[in-house]
Design a protein around this motif. Structure first.
Motif, PDB file in Angstrom:
ATOM      1  N   GLU A 145       0.833  -1.195   0.000  1.00  0.00           N
ATOM      2  CA  GLU A 145       0.000   0.000   0.000  1.00  0.00           C
ATOM      3  C   GLU A 145       0.878   1.260   0.000  1.00  0.00           C
ATOM      4  O   GLU A 145       2.089   1.202   0.224  1.00  0.00           O
ATOM      5  N   ASP A 146       0.253   2.405  -0.207  1.00  0.00           N
ATOM      6  CA  ASP A 146       0.964   3.677  -0.191  1.00  0.00           C
ATOM      7  C   ASP A 146       1.632   3.886   1.169  1.00  0.00           C
ATOM      8  O   ASP A 146       1.001   3.735   2.223  1.00  0.00           O
ATOM      9  N   GLU A 179       0.112   6.859   8.316  1.00  0.00           N
ATOM     10  CA  GLU A 179      -1.038   7.512   8.950  1.00  0.00           C
ATOM     11  C   GLU A 179      -1.875   6.491   9.722  1.00  0.00           C
ATOM     12  O   GLU A 179      -2.395   6.786  10.803  1.00  0.00           O
ATOM     13  N   ASP A 180      -1.992   5.299   9.151  1.00  0.00           N
ATOM     14  CA  ASP A 180      -2.768   4.244   9.816  1.00  0.00           C
ATOM     15  C   ASP A 180      -2.100   3.833  11.125  1.00  0.00           C
ATOM     16  O   ASP A 180      -2.772   3.671  12.160  1.00  0.00           O
ATOM     17  N   ASP A 182       2.748   6.565   2.796  1.00  0.00           N
ATOM     18  CA  ASP A 182       2.215   7.638   3.645  1.00  0.00           C
ATOM     19  C   ASP A 182       0.901   7.229   4.293  1.00  0.00           C
ATOM     20  O   ASP A 182       0.657   7.528   5.472  1.00  0.00           O
ATOM     21  N   GLU A 183       0.067   6.550   3.535  1.00  0.00           N
ATOM     22  CA  GLU A 183      -1.218   6.124   4.094  1.00  0.00           C
ATOM     23  C   GLU A 183      -1.020   5.048   5.163  1.00  0.00           C
ATOM     24  O   GLU A 183      -1.738   5.017   6.169  1.00  0.00           O
TER      25      GLU A 183
END
Length: 384
Positions: free
Chosen positions: A357-358, A364-365, A360-361
């Motif tokens: 997955e990305d 954040e998670d 940065d995301e």
């Protein structure tokens, strides 16, 4: 033939139980065909043999055999070389199902089991007996990531006339070559990084010397163990992207491990690539790289709140296994899986597997979960 002129990129799926022979003489001599010949589907098809040969090259092995799962590979490898009255030494950090297999089944078969501290090879040396036939380890250790000096362990085992087996699932054959470092047997859970898509179960056993291949072959035959050509084709497909996936997941894991170090709700970050990790010098010497799996521990006041905090994750899925395209978080308890050592920290460890997955995301998670963990911990402290 219908396949003439058809040369696809991918390996064809060859399914078979019965294999036909051109005449009665060829059938009578089928046992003399050797490892390159075909006699019955249980003992290999062009699809499964292609995967075995690829692994043999990468592992720098004499021969490789497939098994239905990584743990099946571990169990078959051990049974092929152990007899009643033998002594088996296991690193205290081995995969828990391997520990359970040894204590539940190998003991029942008359094999003596003992555990050693993989970070203290003087402990290994002190426990080796005349009856020791096999030393079994993982480096890094399952979940807690302890590094072991494989060349030194191999030297100690060989001096005593024992074999050294290494579960190499974390590093994969791209990042660690245990056989080249002196090990005799290496197993891989192809289920994880090599297949890479969380949709197939398979394991492999590779041996350094040709004379070690026959006991494994015979054990697999007696047990009637075979690998599906369809599953082998999926693993071969995953192999095509293994290096790219591993490189990405490792880089993200390393950055996350560095950023998590020092976070107030984190105790320790257990990642061999960090210079602060005990055994990092061994990692730099023996490994070509890392994987995307690492663990974190928690302080006493934070540990009770880990489970509810995990429900705040949105991208990280909660699930067993690792090495696929989806990032996973798995809370682990390992205190009951120690014999030669003692786990000194709270008995909840969070194992993280970085997927595709990305970045940065994903970060954040993680921050969402850690913020929830901080709030829960603060509320717990205020209530006391």
């Amino acid at each position: 033939m219908a396949t003439e002129g058809f040369d696809p990129v991918g390996i064809g799926v060859h399914r078979a139980s019965t294999i036909l022979f051109e005449d009665a003489a060829a059938y009578a001599e089928r046992g003399e065909r050797g490892e390159k010949g075909y006699s019955y589907g249980l003992y290999g098809t062009p699809t499964t043999r292609t995967l075995e040969e690829k692994l043999t090259q990468l592992e720098q092995a004499a021969r490789t055999f497939l098994a239905p799962s990584g743990q099946a590979a571990n169990a078959l490898a051990a049974m092929a070389f152990l007899n009643k009255g033998d002594h088996l030494l296991l690193a205290d950090t081995v995969y828990p199902p391997m520990r359970d297999f040894a204590l539940s089944d190998l003991v029942r078969m008359g094999i003596t089991i003992e555990f050693f501290d993989p970070t203290d090879l003087a402990d290994l040396q002190a426990r080796i007996r005349r009856e020791t036939r096999l030393v079994w380890c993982e480096s890094p250790g399952s979940t807690t990531m302890e590094l072991m000096d494989i060349p030194e362990a191999a030297a100690l085992a060989h001096k005593a006339g024992a074999l050294l087996g290494v579960d190499n699932t974390w590093a994969t054959p791209l990042n660690l070559k245990p056989l080249a470092l002196g090990a005799d047997i290496v197993t891989e859970a192809l289920t994880k990084y090599v297949s890479g898509h969380s949709d197939v179960l398979m394991g492999a056993i590779s041996v350094r010397d040709a004379d070690l291949a026959q006991p494994v072959k015979e054990m697999i035959g007696r047990m009637g163990i075979g690998a599906s050509p369809d599953d082998a084709s999926l693993v071969l497909r995953g192999f095509e992207t293994l290096a790219t996936r591993l490189r990405h997941c490792s880089a993200v894991a390393h950055r996350f491990a560095e950023r998590l170090s020092g976070d107030p709700v984190i105790g320790r970050v257990l990642f061999p690539g960090l210079p602060t990790m005990p055994g990092h010098e061994i990692f730099k010497r023996d490994f070509l790289g890392s994987s995307g799996v690492f663990s974190v521990t928690f302080p006493e006041t934070v540990a009770p709140h880990v489970w509810p905090a995990l429900d705040h994750l949105r991208l990280f899925a909660i699930g067993a296994s690792w090495g696929g395209t989806r990032s996973l978080a798995a809370p682990m308890s390992i205190g009951g899986n120690r014999s030669a050592t003692r786990w000194q920290e709270p008995d909840v460890i969070l194992r993280l597997s970085i997927g595709l997955e990305d970045e940065d995301e994903l970060w954040e998670d993680l921050q969402r979960m850690l913020s929830a963990l901080a709030r829960l911990s603060a509320a717990g402290d205020a209530a006391e």
